[in-house]
Design a protein around this motif. Structure first.
Motif, short mmCIF file in Angstrom:
data_model
loop_
_atom_site.label_atom_id
_atom_site.label_comp_id
_atom_site.label_asym_id
_atom_site.label_seq_id
_atom_site.Cartn_x
_atom_site.Cartn_y
_atom_site.Cartn_z
N ALA A 1 14.27 -0.30 2.36
CA ALA A 1 15.09 -1.43 2.79
C ALA A 1 14.26 -2.65 3.16
CB ALA A 1 15.97 -1.01 3.98
N SER A 2 12.97 -2.46 3.45
CA SER A 2 12.12 -3.59 3.84
C SER A 2 11.36 -4.18 2.66
CB SER A 2 11.13 -3.14 4.91
OG SER A 2 10.25 -2.16 4.41
N ALA A 3 11.68 -3.76 1.44
CA ALA A 3 10.97 -4.27 0.26
C ALA A 3 11.14 -5.78 0.14
CB ALA A 3 11.50 -3.59 -0.99
N GLY A 4 10.12 -6.43 -0.41
CA GLY A 4 10.17 -7.88 -0.57
C GLY A 4 8.80 -8.45 -0.86
N PRO A 5 8.59 -9.73 -0.59
CA PRO A 5 7.33 -10.40 -0.92
C PRO A 5 6.12 -9.72 -0.26
CG PRO A 5 9.01 -12.01 -0.37
CD PRO A 5 9.59 -10.68 -0.03
N TYR A 6 5.01 -9.73 -0.97
CA TYR A 6 3.79 -9.12 -0.46
C TYR A 6 2.57 -9.74 -1.15
CZ TYR A 6 3.78 -6.31 -4.79
OH TYR A 6 3.77 -5.91 -6.11
N ARG A 7 1.42 -9.45 -0.58
CA ARG A 7 0.15 -9.78 -1.21
C ARG A 7 -0.43 -8.51 -1.82
NH1 ARG A 7 -1.82 -14.72 -0.28
NH2 ARG A 7 -0.98 -15.92 1.47
N LEU A 8 -1.08 -8.67 -2.96
CA LEU A 8 -1.61 -7.53 -3.68
C LEU A 8 -3.08 -7.31 -3.36
CD1 LEU A 8 -0.79 -5.42 -5.85
CD2 LEU A 8 -1.67 -7.03 -7.54
N ARG A 9 -3.45 -6.05 -3.23
CA ARG A 9 -4.85 -5.69 -3.07
C ARG A 9 -5.28 -4.90 -4.30
NH1 ARG A 9 -5.67 -3.77 2.46
NH2 ARG A 9 -4.41 -1.99 1.83
N VAL A 10 -6.31 -5.41 -4.99
CA VAL A 10 -6.81 -4.80 -6.21
C VAL A 10 -8.25 -4.36 -6.00
CG1 VAL A 10 -7.35 -5.19 -8.64
CG2 VAL A 10 -5.26 -6.14 -7.67
N GLU B 1 8.74 -20.98 -0.94
CA GLU B 1 8.76 -21.93 0.18
C GLU B 1 9.41 -21.30 1.41
OE1 GLU B 1 10.82 -25.24 -1.48
OE2 GLU B 1 9.06 -26.03 -2.54
N HIS B 2 10.41 -20.46 1.18
CA HIS B 2 11.12 -19.80 2.28
C HIS B 2 10.21 -18.82 3.03
CE1 HIS B 2 14.40 -17.84 4.42
NE2 HIS B 2 14.04 -16.68 3.91
N VAL B 3 9.32 -18.13 2.30
CA VAL B 3 8.46 -17.13 2.95
C VAL B 3 7.09 -17.68 3.32
CG1 VAL B 3 9.65 -15.28 1.73
CG2 VAL B 3 7.52 -16.20 0.78
N ALA B 4 6.80 -18.92 2.91
CA ALA B 4 5.48 -19.50 3.22
C ALA B 4 5.25 -19.51 4.72
CB ALA B 4 5.40 -20.92 2.66
N GLY B 5 4.06 -19.08 5.11
CA GLY B 5 3.71 -19.05 6.52
C GLY B 5 4.01 -17.73 7.20
N GLN B 6 4.82 -16.88 6.55
CA GLN B 6 5.10 -15.57 7.13
C GLN B 6 3.90 -14.64 6.94
OE1 GLN B 6 8.76 -13.83 5.68
NE2 GLN B 6 9.89 -15.75 5.87
N ARG B 7 3.78 -13.67 7.83
CA ARG B 7 2.75 -12.65 7.68
C ARG B 7 3.27 -11.57 6.75
NH1 ARG B 7 -1.50 -13.03 10.96
NH2 ARG B 7 -1.96 -10.81 10.82
N LEU B 8 2.78 -11.59 5.53
CA LEU B 8 3.28 -10.67 4.51
C LEU B 8 2.45 -9.40 4.48
CD1 LEU B 8 3.93 -13.19 1.60
CD2 LEU B 8 5.56 -12.31 3.28
N PRO B 9 3.08 -8.27 4.12
CA PRO B 9 2.32 -7.03 3.99
C PRO B 9 1.38 -7.10 2.79
CG PRO B 9 4.54 -6.72 3.21
CD PRO B 9 4.51 -8.09 3.83
N VAL B 10 0.36 -6.25 2.82
CA VAL B 10 -0.59 -6.14 1.71
C VAL B 10 -0.36 -4.80 1.03
CG1 VAL B 10 -3.02 -6.07 1.06
CG2 VAL B 10 -2.28 -7.56 2.93
N ARG B 11 -0.21 -4.82 -0.29
CA ARG B 11 0.08 -3.61 -1.04
C ARG B 11 -1.04 -3.32 -2.03
NH1 ARG B 11 5.36 -2.06 -0.72
NH2 ARG B 11 6.61 -3.45 0.55
N PRO C 1 0.94 -5.75 7.95
CA PRO C 1 0.82 -7.16 7.58
C PRO C 1 -0.63 -7.63 7.69
CG PRO C 1 2.64 -6.85 9.10
CD PRO C 1 1.88 -5.56 9.06
N ALA C 2 -1.00 -8.56 6.83
CA ALA C 2 -2.36 -9.10 6.87
C ALA C 2 -2.31 -10.52 7.39
CB ALA C 2 -2.99 -9.03 5.48
N ARG C 3 -2.43 -11.48 6.52
CA ARG C 3 -2.50 -12.86 6.95
C ARG C 3 -1.30 -13.63 6.45
NH1 ARG C 3 -4.84 -15.65 2.51
NH2 ARG C 3 -5.88 -14.28 1.00
N PRO C 4 -1.01 -14.82 7.00
CA PRO C 4 0.13 -15.59 6.55
C PRO C 4 0.02 -15.96 5.08
CG PRO C 4 -0.67 -16.41 8.65
CD PRO C 4 -1.71 -15.44 8.15
N SER C 5 1.21 -16.20 4.45
CA SER C 5 1.22 -16.56 3.04
C SER C 5 0.86 -18.01 2.83
CB SER C 5 2.62 -16.31 2.45
OG SER C 5 3.57 -17.15 3.04
#
Length: 321
Positions: free
Chosen positions: A187-196, A284-294, A317-321
């Motif tokens: 249910a919490s799925a959504g924007p994230y940053r990717l770790r490769v 733009e809506h999620v900019a500045g939020q602390r997004l999780p890293v996947r 969560p890592a750092r803001p978007s």
């Protein structure tokens, strides 16, 4: 107001010439925004016949009437007919979409070639394919692309790093995991940053959170066969609980034979209280939020043949978007 992001994958020559202007007109009527992601090189749709041995391929073809939606001629491109160069022959249609105010981005250079090969290719091959699309986009639109959505939700580590090299701040290259009924597994799925390979990338991923029409049409879900009559109601049930979503549609489907279905969805989502937006607006809506890293991951989805880039389980969560 929750956001429902409309991401339009334009895979083929026919989809660009016919489906794209149809969708633009429909979106304007409903005062909805969207992002169009274009295939910019040759149309080799016929090469997809190589997937015939993939588990589930024939089942999906029989369910979704591929010939009816794509047309015999399109299915012959690259097999019995030369594949038309979409970017050269359809630049006018693409520029018209941008002139109408819709965000445009890159889908791929050669859709089938990318989808069937990228997972096992090296950095040089990947960069060459992406550079072809990048340069063609600039020649058509007169500016660098700002976003990307992978063909078939297929990428590799080199491709994700290349998005950062281009300076793209957001993309929609993967999917959120779904249950058999099409609802979100997390249910919490959504924007994230990717770790490769241990490296955290800058480009924010905006994963598709809803099933596509071709993934559910003809399937038996909870004892009901999904057909053209009940397809809109099925999708609208998935969005009754209001939250941000990304929906991927195709110019070849919703822009042509399935246009009446999409029109019902647009009205239904408006009635449910959604703001219908582009990928840029969602970012733009999620900019500045602390997004999780996947971490980079693959997985299967109900109704789809083969594996796709998937959003794995939530991490800190890592750092803001």
């Amino acid at each position: 107001m929750p956001l429902l992001t409309l991401k339009i994958d334009v895979d083929t020559y026919r989809g660009t010439r016919e489906g794209t202007p149809n969708l633009a007109r429909m979106l304007r009527r409903h005062r909805a925004d969207a992002t169009f992601l274009f295939s910019l090189g040759p149309d080799h749709t016929g090469w997809a016949l190589r997937r015939a041995l993939r588990p589930g391929f024939f089942q999906k073809v029989s369910r979704t009437s591929v010939v009816e939606h794509y047309g015999i001629k399109t299915l012959m491109y690259g097999v019995l007919l030369p594949g038309p160069d979409i970017g050269r022959t359809c630049a006018g249609q693409m520029r018209a979409v941008a002139k109408d105010g819709f965000e445009c981005g890159i889908h791929t250079w050669d859709h089938v070639y990318w989808q069937d090969n990228v997972r096992k290719r090296d950095a040089a091959w990947t960069r060459n394919q992406m550079d072809e699309a990048f340069q063609r986009f600039r020649s058509i639109f007169g500016a660098a692309p700002q976003t990307h959505g992978a063909a078939g939700w297929q990428m590799n580590e080199h491709a994700f790093r290349q998005l950062d090299a281009y300076g793209m701040r957001y993309a929609s290259d993967g999917r959120s995991e779904l249950k058999e009924d099409g609802s979100l597994a997390d249910a919490s799925a959504g924007p994230y940053r990717l770790r490769v390979e241990g490296q955290e990338l800058n480009c924010v991923q905006l994963p598709t959170t809803l099933p596509t029409l071709d993934e559910v049409l003809g399937r038996d879900i909870n004892g009901t066969t999904i057909n053209l009559d009940n397809l809109p109601q099925y999708l609208l049930r998935l969005t009754e609980t209001r939250r941000d979503h990304v929906f991927t549609l195709h110019a070849e489907l919703e822009g042509q034979k399935l246009a009446p279905i999409f029109e019902q969805l647009l009205g239904g989502w408006r009635d449910q209280g959604y703001d219908l937006v582009s990928m840029r607006q969602y970012h733009e809506h999620v900019a500045g939020q602390r997004l999780p890293v996947r971490d980079f991951a693959w997985g299967e989805l109900p109704g789809r043949s083969g594996e796709v880039i998937i959003e794995p389980a939530r991490q800190q969560p890592a750092r803001p978007s």
